[in-house]
Design a protein around this motif. Structure first.
Motif, short mmCIF file in Angstrom:
data_model
loop_
_atom_site.label_atom_id
_atom_site.label_comp_id
_atom_site.label_asym_id
_atom_site.label_seq_id
_atom_site.Cartn_x
_atom_site.Cartn_y
_atom_site.Cartn_z
N ALA A 19 0.84 -0.90 0.25
CA ALA A 19 0.08 -0.07 -0.37
C ALA A 19 1.17 1.05 -0.07
O ALA A 19 0.21 2.68 -0.82
N GLU A 20 1.69 0.88 0.68
CA GLU A 20 3.38 2.41 0.61
C GLU A 20 3.02 2.44 -0.57
O GLU A 20 4.23 3.61 -0.59
N ASN A 54 -8.62 0.03 -3.08
CA ASN A 54 -7.71 -1.15 -2.16
C ASN A 54 -6.62 -0.22 -1.50
O ASN A 54 -6.54 -0.61 -0.10
N LYS A 55 -5.51 -0.10 -2.55
CA LYS A 55 -4.30 0.42 -1.24
C LYS A 55 -4.81 2.09 -0.61
O LYS A 55 -4.24 2.05 0.14
N LEU A 56 -5.10 2.67 -1.36
CA LEU A 56 -5.96 4.16 -0.78
C LEU A 56 -6.47 3.94 0.35
O LEU A 56 -6.42 4.22 1.57
N GLU A 61 -6.65 3.52 6.21
CA GLU A 61 -6.92 2.90 7.81
C GLU A 61 -5.98 3.37 8.75
O GLU A 61 -5.86 3.56 9.86
N ASP A 62 -4.94 3.61 7.78
CA ASP A 62 -3.83 3.82 8.32
C ASP A 62 -3.27 5.01 9.15
O ASP A 62 -2.19 5.17 9.84
N GLY A 63 -4.09 5.87 8.44
CA GLY A 63 -3.90 7.18 9.17
C GLY A 63 -2.94 7.38 8.12
O GLY A 63 -2.31 8.92 8.17
N ALA A 64 -1.75 7.33 7.20
CA ALA A 64 -1.20 8.06 6.32
C ALA A 64 -1.79 8.78 5.44
O ALA A 64 -1.83 9.79 4.92
N VAL A 79 -2.49 14.15 1.59
CA VAL A 79 -1.09 13.52 3.15
C VAL A 79 -1.48 14.05 3.87
O VAL A 79 -1.52 15.89 3.96
N PRO A 80 -2.21 14.24 5.27
CA PRO A 80 -2.49 15.30 6.21
C PRO A 80 -1.13 16.16 6.52
O PRO A 80 -0.36 15.89 6.87
N MET A 81 -1.71 16.92 6.74
CA MET A 81 -0.96 18.13 7.72
C MET A 81 -1.17 18.71 8.95
O MET A 81 -2.11 19.27 8.73
#
Length: 199
Positions: A19-20, A54-56, A61-64, A79-81
């Protein structure tokens, strides 16, 4: 059965892509403030829409990543800032101020009708309109009314009343190129608007 499994251009099974790896699409943007669509990630991973989703989803879910629905069927990811206690403007690779900070500052100065929850709903409608324009850099009034208004009516009784409040505010946001007087096409100029002028 395994012969039917999808492979990317490198011969890898697409469902074995970590996923990364999808984060590469976010790292490769010229405009680091621009949210991405599943199509952008599909292009980077050379995979199907389902695999990209699916990857997104896994990264959300991982918070990335974070995600938001745009219009009836669209969705964007970013990407959250996290807000810092000390103001440190985010910069893109050219050293210019990144769009999210400019958008945030513009949103604070824009005058929308209403107070409290109504005003908050209208700010969300404005932000959704802006994100729609980013995802559809040439859009007509009818596109906003069809794709943004239904999910973000912001307590307006009619689509026309909604547009009369949203469109003057949308003109004030960074990178927005409104139509000439009676023109019809709204454009998003992208990262060029944030590149400092030399001289």
């Amino acid at each position: 059965m395994s012969n039917d499994r999808e492979r990317n251009s490198h011969g890898q099974y697409a469902d074995r892509i970590p996923a990364e790896t999808a984060l590469e699409a976010f790292d490769d943007r010229d405009d680091l403030g621009r949210p991405l669509t599943a199509d952008d990630v599909m292009e980077t991973l050379d995979c199907s829409r389902r695999t990209a989703h699916n990857k997104l989803t896994e990264l959300v879910e991982d918070g990335a990543l974070r995600t938001r629905k745009i219009g009836a069927r669209g969705r964007v990811w970013w990407v959250p800032m996290e807000a810092s206690s000390e103001p440190q403007p985010a910069t893109d690779r050219t050293g210019a101020e990144a769009p999210p900070r400019a958008v945030q500052e513009a949103m604070e100065t824009i005058d929308l009708p209403g107070t409290g929850a109504t005003l908050e709903a209208r700010r969300e409608a404005l932000l959704a309109s802006y994100e729609f324009l980013i995802d559809h850099p040439s859009a007509r009034k009818s596109d906003f009314l069809e794709n943004v208004y239904p999910d973000h009516p912001a307590e307006f009784e009619t689509a026309e009343g909604w547009w009369n409040a949203i469109q003057p505010a949308l003109k004030e946001l960074p990178g927005v190129d409104p139509p000439e007087e009676r023109g019809h096409i709204w454009n998003f100029l992208g990262s060029d608007r944030f590149t400092p002028t030399l001289g």
